[in-house]
Write a protein that holds these residues in place. Structure first.
Motif, PDB file in Angstrom:
ATOM      1  N   LEU A  53      24.597   7.837  55.201  1.00  0.00           N
ATOM      2  CA  LEU A  53      24.789   8.006  56.631  1.00  0.00           C
ATOM      3  C   LEU A  53      26.068   8.797  56.862  1.00  0.00           C
ATOM      4  O   LEU A  53      27.119   8.447  56.319  1.00  0.00           O
ATOM      5  CB  LEU A  53      24.905   6.638  57.317  1.00  0.00           C
ATOM      6  CG  LEU A  53      23.735   5.675  57.108  1.00  0.00           C
ATOM      7  CD1 LEU A  53      24.113   4.269  57.567  1.00  0.00           C
ATOM      8  CD2 LEU A  53      22.508   6.166  57.844  1.00  0.00           C
ATOM      9  N   ALA A  59      20.979  10.747  58.618  1.00  0.00           N
ATOM     10  CA  ALA A  59      20.606   9.755  57.612  1.00  0.00           C
ATOM     11  C   ALA A  59      19.775  10.391  56.510  1.00  0.00           C
ATOM     12  O   ALA A  59      19.136  11.422  56.714  1.00  0.00           O
ATOM     13  CB  ALA A  59      19.816   8.635  58.281  1.00  0.00           C
ATOM     14  N   THR A  84      15.159   6.873  56.127  1.00  0.00           N
ATOM     15  CA  THR A  84      15.997   5.757  56.547  1.00  0.00           C
ATOM     16  C   THR A  84      15.657   5.296  57.955  1.00  0.00           C
ATOM     17  O   THR A  84      15.546   4.093  58.231  1.00  0.00           O
ATOM     18  CB  THR A  84      17.478   6.142  56.464  1.00  0.00           C
ATOM     19  OG1 THR A  84      17.813   6.454  55.102  1.00  0.00           O
ATOM     20  CG2 THR A  84      18.370   5.020  56.958  1.00  0.00           C
ATOM     21  N   LEU A  85      15.505   6.249  58.888  1.00  0.00           N
ATOM     22  CA  LEU A  85      15.255   5.883  60.280  1.00  0.00           C
ATOM     23  C   LEU A  85      13.879   5.245  60.469  1.00  0.00           C
ATOM     24  O   LEU A  85      13.695   4.439  61.375  1.00  0.00           O
ATOM     25  CB  LEU A  85      15.363   7.133  61.170  1.00  0.00           C
ATOM     26  CG  LEU A  85      16.733   7.433  61.757  1.00  0.00           C
ATOM     27  CD1 LEU A  85      17.767   7.673  60.669  1.00  0.00           C
ATOM     28  CD2 LEU A  85      16.680   8.608  62.700  1.00  0.00           C
ATOM     29  N   ASN A 119      14.230   1.376  58.631  1.00  0.00           N
ATOM     30  CA  ASN A 119      15.333   0.462  58.884  1.00  0.00           C
ATOM     31  C   ASN A 119      15.628   0.332  60.369  1.00  0.00           C
ATOM     32  O   ASN A 119      15.415   1.274  61.142  1.00  0.00           O
ATOM     33  CB  ASN A 119      16.616   0.971  58.213  1.00  0.00           C
ATOM     34  CG  ASN A 119      16.577   0.830  56.717  1.00  0.00           C
ATOM     35  OD1 ASN A 119      16.917  -0.207  56.154  1.00  0.00           O
ATOM     36  ND2 ASN A 119      16.138   1.891  56.046  1.00  0.00           N
ATOM     37  N   MET A 127      18.385   0.684  62.937  1.00  0.00           N
ATOM     38  CA  MET A 127      19.602   1.488  62.969  1.00  0.00           C
ATOM     39  C   MET A 127      20.499   0.997  64.093  1.00  0.00           C
ATOM     40  O   MET A 127      20.024   0.498  65.115  1.00  0.00           O
ATOM     41  CB  MET A 127      19.270   2.963  63.205  1.00  0.00           C
ATOM     42  CG  MET A 127      18.346   3.573  62.169  1.00  0.00           C
ATOM     43  SD  MET A 127      19.063   3.601  60.516  1.00  0.00           S
ATOM     44  CE  MET A 127      20.503   4.645  60.784  1.00  0.00           C
ATOM     45  N   SER A 145      21.502  -1.208  68.949  1.00  0.00           N
ATOM     46  CA  SER A 145      20.578  -1.170  67.828  1.00  0.00           C
ATOM     47  C   SER A 145      19.233  -0.645  68.309  1.00  0.00           C
ATOM     48  O   SER A 145      18.902  -0.739  69.500  1.00  0.00           O
ATOM     49  CB  SER A 145      20.426  -2.555  67.192  1.00  0.00           C
ATOM     50  OG  SER A 145      19.923  -3.479  68.126  1.00  0.00           O
ATOM     51  N   GLN A 186      16.972   8.254  68.548  1.00  0.00           N
ATOM     52  CA  GLN A 186      16.875   8.891  67.244  1.00  0.00           C
ATOM     53  C   GLN A 186      15.824   9.973  67.261  1.00  0.00           C
ATOM     54  O   GLN A 186      14.878   9.939  68.046  1.00  0.00           O
ATOM     55  CB  GLN A 186      16.593   7.876  66.140  1.00  0.00           C
ATOM     56  CG  GLN A 186      15.275   7.144  66.253  1.00  0.00           C
ATOM     57  CD  GLN A 186      15.194   6.047  65.187  1.00  0.00           C
ATOM     58  OE1 GLN A 186      16.002   5.137  65.142  1.00  0.00           O
ATOM     59  NE2 GLN A 186      14.207   6.170  64.318  1.00  0.00           N
ATOM     60  N   LEU A 206      20.372   9.850  64.108  1.00  0.00           N
ATOM     61  CA  LEU A 206      20.593   8.800  65.095  1.00  0.00           C
ATOM     62  C   LEU A 206      21.667   9.281  66.053  1.00  0.00           C
ATOM     63  O   LEU A 206      22.625   9.931  65.629  1.00  0.00           O
ATOM     64  CB  LEU A 206      21.051   7.521  64.393  1.00  0.00           C
ATOM     65  CG  LEU A 206      21.377   6.321  65.257  1.00  0.00           C
ATOM     66  CD1 LEU A 206      20.097   5.691  65.792  1.00  0.00           C
ATOM     67  CD2 LEU A 206      22.177   5.293  64.458  1.00  0.00           C
ATOM     68  N   CYS A 209      27.839   4.277  62.247  1.00  0.00           N
ATOM     69  CA  CYS A 209      26.410   4.003  62.284  1.00  0.00           C
ATOM     70  C   CYS A 209      26.061   3.175  61.061  1.00  0.00           C
ATOM     71  O   CYS A 209      26.771   3.200  60.044  1.00  0.00           O
ATOM     72  CB  CYS A 209      25.578   5.274  62.357  1.00  0.00           C
ATOM     73  SG  CYS A 209      25.495   6.247  60.863  1.00  0.00           S
ATOM     74  N   ALA A 226      22.637   0.871  58.914  1.00  0.00           N
ATOM     75  CA  ALA A 226      21.202   0.687  58.693  1.00  0.00           C
ATOM     76  C   ALA A 226      20.951  -0.602  57.932  1.00  0.00           C
ATOM     77  O   ALA A 226      21.738  -0.983  57.053  1.00  0.00           O
ATOM     78  CB  ALA A 226      20.631   1.867  57.915  1.00  0.00           C
ATOM     79  N   CYS A 254      17.065  -6.912  64.067  1.00  0.00           N
ATOM     80  CA  CYS A 254      17.578  -5.710  64.723  1.00  0.00           C
ATOM     81  C   CYS A 254      18.233  -6.059  66.062  1.00  0.00           C
ATOM     82  O   CYS A 254      17.654  -5.850  67.129  1.00  0.00           O
ATOM     83  CB  CYS A 254      16.450  -4.706  64.908  1.00  0.00           C
ATOM     84  SG  CYS A 254      16.999  -3.030  65.287  1.00  0.00           S
TER      85      CYS A 254
END
Length: 123
Positions: free
Chosen positions: A4, A24, A28-29, A32, A34, A50, A72, A79, A96, A98, A103
């Motif tokens: 990140l 990222a 990842t986005l 996860n 974020m 979040s 995002q 993000l 940021c 993850a 969440c």
């Protein structure tokens, strides 16, 4: 391996706006939760916002509700945190993060992965 990298911090006058970005690593986005958290000198870390994997539901700390927006761009694996009506008390290093777990903003400071941070100063 999750990586990140934040950018977009800076100095702004009270009432102004900034947009933070966090690039990222691939996937990842999508996989996860974020989030963003911040830490000011002498203060504890504070979860700010979040967003669910893939860009679903968003959640905010009460201190930023109505002023900040998390979003995002999955295609750009980036993000964002749009910060409006900034106040001096928003001054902090913003990170940021993850994680695959629950969440919610209050969990974000304890997320498994985080970036190096970007400084935001509001005067």
């Amino acid at each position: 391996h999750v990586q990140l990298v934040e950018s977009g911090g800076g100095s702004v006058q009270a009432g102004g706006s900034l947009r933070l970005s966090c690039v990222a690593s691939k996937d990842t986005l999508r996989t996860n939760c974020m989030g963003w958290f911040r830490q000011a000198p002498g203060n504890e870390r504070e979860g700010v916002a979040s967003i669910y994997p893939g860009g679903g539901s968003q959640y905010y700390a009460s201190s930023v509700t109505g002023r900040f927006a998390i979003s995002q761009d999955n295609a750009k694996t980036t993000l964002y945190l749009q910060m409006n009506s900034l106040k001096p008390e928003d001054t902090a290093i913003y990170y940021c993060a993850a994680d695959a777990g629950l969440c919610r903003p209050w969990r974000v400071p304890d997320f498994a992965y985080r970036g190096q941070g970007t400084q935001v100063t509001v005067s």
